[in-house]
Design an enzyme around this catalytic site. Structure first.
Site: not given
Ligand SMILES: [Zn+2]
Length: 309
Positions: A123, A162, A244
């Protein structure tokens, strides 16, 4: 041959506030899972040279991170990204472990490696720390392979639940890389739509609806993502290995199981065998249920170990 694992005890010194999901116990769960796997060659994740980080982040950003590190407690860089006194060393070793893994795999001393590190990296944008991430570890690894070792086609497959907005930002105009991300949408950070394709059609985003399970994931990879990876003919396959997307993860809503991570790892090793002499470097990203994380990391690294040559 062995699989090299790059890690360091300092990854337990990046301390986040109580209740934060990206916590010290994660790396301890990963270490425990790796303890049960035979044939791993443990290596020290070194501190990255500044020049390695400067390939993707400007000097002012690195200096800003350094200046933010407190002498006690925590400092918040954004709503979910915090640093403690041990965070800088951990972040530098997370990047440095990736660089060292690239060097070993490109040199051919091992065919694959896993970097068991935190904080994660996918990220972190060029000048923005976010989503628990400080430096773009996998992008730093890709640049090392390209700019230092002279490779010309490096693929990054990111199966963290993500979207890796940071990797996308750092490699947006890097024609020598192909970035493939599967991720839940809608979900943090909100990027990763299919029309985000990079400056050179070098990015493939594959959003997945909430509740997507292993069978649908496998179909998506078999029909679209693995053929694209094959077409690119990577000389090296990097993996942003977040766990995740597991059904038990508290931060997202996909329904993958440890076997699905093993299956996907096998397919990525197939692509590496076909095009890259089996060369794979995988680095830990997310995964926030400790049992699911341990089980999934073990499934992933066992495949790397079996496929090492
Ligand atoms: Zn993640």
């Amino acid at each position: 041959m062995a699989t090299e694992v790059y890690t360091h005890e300092d990854f337990a010194n990046h301390v986040t506030p109580p209740g934060h999901p990206e916590r010290v116990a994660r790396i301890e769960a990963v270490w425990k899972a790796l303890d049960d796997i035979d044939g791993l060659d443990r290596r020290t994740a070194p501190v990255a040279e500044r020049a390695e980080i400067l390939r993707v982040h400007p000097e002012a950003y690195i200096a800003w991170i350094e200046a933010a590190i407190p002498t006690s407690d925590y400092v918040s860089l954004d709503a979910d990204t915090h640093v403690s006194p041990g965070s800088l060393d951990a972040a530098l070793r997370a990047a440095g472990g990736n660089v060292a893994a690239i060097d070993a795999v490109v040199a051919g001393t091992v065919s694959n490696a896993f970097v068991a590190a935190r904080p994660p990296g996918h990220h972190a944008e060029r000048q923005t720390a976010m989503g628990f991430c400080l430096f773009g570890n996998v992008s730093i690894a890709a640049k090392r392979a390209l700019d230092h070792h002279g490779l010309t086609r490096v693929a990054i497959v990111d199966f963290d639940v993500h979207h890796g907005n940071g990797t996308q930002d750092l490699l947006w105009d890097e024609a020598r890389t192909l970035y493939i991300s599967s991720h839940q949408m809608p979900l943090y950070p909100g990027t990763g739509a299919p029309h985000e394709t990079g400056a050179h059609d070098n990015i493939i985003n594959a959003p997945l609806a909430p509740l997507t399970g292993g069978p649908e994931m496998r179909r998506l990879y078999e029909r679209e993502l693995l053929p694209a990876l094959d077409d690119f003919r990577p000389e090296l396959v990097l993996i942003s290995a977040g766990f995740d997307a597991h059904a038990d993860d508290p931060l997202a809503n996909l329904n993958w199981l440890a076997d699905d991570f093993a299956w996907l790892t096998e397919r990525l090793c197939d692509a590496a065998d076909a095009h890259a002499d089996g060369r794979v470097v995988s680095t830990l990203e997310g995964g926030y249920d400790l049992n699911a994380l341990g089980e999934s990391v073990a499934a992933h690294v066992r495949v790397l170990r079996e496929r090492a040559r």
